[in-house]
Scaffold this active site. Structure first.
Site, PDB file in Angstrom:
ATOM      1  N   HIS A   1      -1.464  10.501  -2.797  1.00 13.59           N
ATOM      2  CA  HIS A   1      -2.769  10.091  -2.300  1.00 13.59           C
ATOM      3  C   HIS A   1      -3.751  11.254  -2.212  1.00 13.59           C
ATOM      4  CE1 HIS A   1      -5.850   9.233   0.769  1.00 13.59           C
ATOM      5  NE2 HIS A   1      -5.822   8.006   0.250  1.00 13.59           N
TER       6      HIS A   1
ATOM      7  N   HIS B   1       0.818  -1.212   0.000  1.00 14.65           N
ATOM      8  CA  HIS B   1       0.000   0.000   0.000  1.00 14.65           C
ATOM      9  C   HIS B   1       0.854   1.264   0.000  1.00 14.65           C
ATOM     10  CE1 HIS B   1      -2.802   2.877   2.265  1.00 14.65           C
ATOM     11  NE2 HIS B   1      -3.430   2.611   1.125  1.00 14.65           N
TER      12      HIS B   1
END
Length: 297
Positions: A86, A44
């Protein structure tokens, strides 16, 4: 799925044997070829538990620790370049401020994308993290090569007109969008169904994963699952929102299920026992250890 079948499939998944050895239920040839008998270890934002997320050191660490896929989130600059970040804003992971879409790539390249990690996690700090640069999607592919696997999320695509076209253009240029045997070099995910449908219309060979944001405990109907099957190979959601019954229902529709973001070994073991086909983790080394431990049993 009954207990015996689940145990057989679990053993196959942990061992990582080919899809031809244990046939998935309700196989759907409309989907790009994916191997549901290997539990994917998805790093991730890279090995983001150990290094600044979405930087080269983080991605390298994710690979070294057993990650099967380099997972990255996409934002788009003012001049139309796709970068790995992100947030829609620069504030959290750089020394800049404001919206990504308001800055050119050159301006964003001048920012420090690593020092924040050293400040936030002094026990994991490294001097080489100071001054790390934001990476473009193309730079990441150039660094790691066409033989690696990439799990890409279109973030806030409604904010970035043309994001999907630009993404497929880059993937085509590096020959990453064709079907690749039992698993794919690229998986694209998004919370935006419109974004995934757009990509599906442009190239049906790319495996797509629909992300779902549950505010309460996850529930899903057969009608919803039938709909997702039309364009996606799998679903992703917070692991905290699901239970074994939910996993069974998704898998009965031959959809992959990749919960996020799993940090502790206990949770990893439970999800594997439930039958998930992969998971996102900031600690791919922990998941690798769990898979090895469970394989021995």
């Amino acid at each position: 799925m009954n207990t015996l079948v689940k145990k057989v499939c679990l053993s196959a998944a942990i061992i990582g044997i080919g899809a031809s050895s244990v046939q998935p239920a309700l196989a759907d040839t409309r989907h790009p070829s994916m191997n549901d008998n290997k539990i994917l270890n998805i790093a991730h934002r890279g090995g983001s538990g150990y290094a600044p997320e979405h930087t080269i050191p983080s991605y390298e660490m994710g690979e070294e620790m057993g990650g099967d896929y380099i997972e990255l989130d996409l934002q788009m600059t003012k001049d139309g370049e796709l970068i790995a970040m992100h947030d829609e804003t620069l504030d959290r992971t750089t020394d800049g401020t404001g919206l990504v879409k308001d800055y050119t790539l050159k301006e964003i390249k001048a920012l420090d994308a690593g020092s924040w990690f050293n400040d936030m996690y002094p026990e994991k700090a490294k001097s080489e993290y100071d001054g790390l640069k934001v990476q473009t999607l193309e730079e990441i592919i150039q660094h790691f090569g066409k033989d690696k696997h990439y799990y890409i999320e279109t973030k806030s695509p409604e904010v970035y007109p043309g994001m999907e076209e630009k993404l497929l253009e880059i993937l085509d240029e590096y020959n990453l969008t064709r079907q690749n045997g039992p698993s794919s070099k690229v998986i694209i995910q998004s919370f935006s169904e419109a974004s995934l449908q757009k990509i599906h219309d442009m190239n049906e060979d790319i495996p797509l994963v629909q992300l779902i944001d549950y505010k309460t405990d996850a529930t899903i109907t057969n009608t919803q699952l039938d709909h997702y099957e039309e364009y996606a190979v799998g679903l992703g959601m917070s692991f905290k929102k699901i239970d074994e019954e939910y996993v069974d229902k998704v898998r009965a529709h031959d959809l992959l299920i990749h919960p996020y973001t799993v940090l502790e070994k206990e949770d990893m073991r439970r999800l594997i026992e439930w039958g998930v086909t992969g998971m996102f983790t900031n600690y791919p080394d922990r998941l690798q250890e769990v898979l090895k431990e469970m394989k021995k049993k």
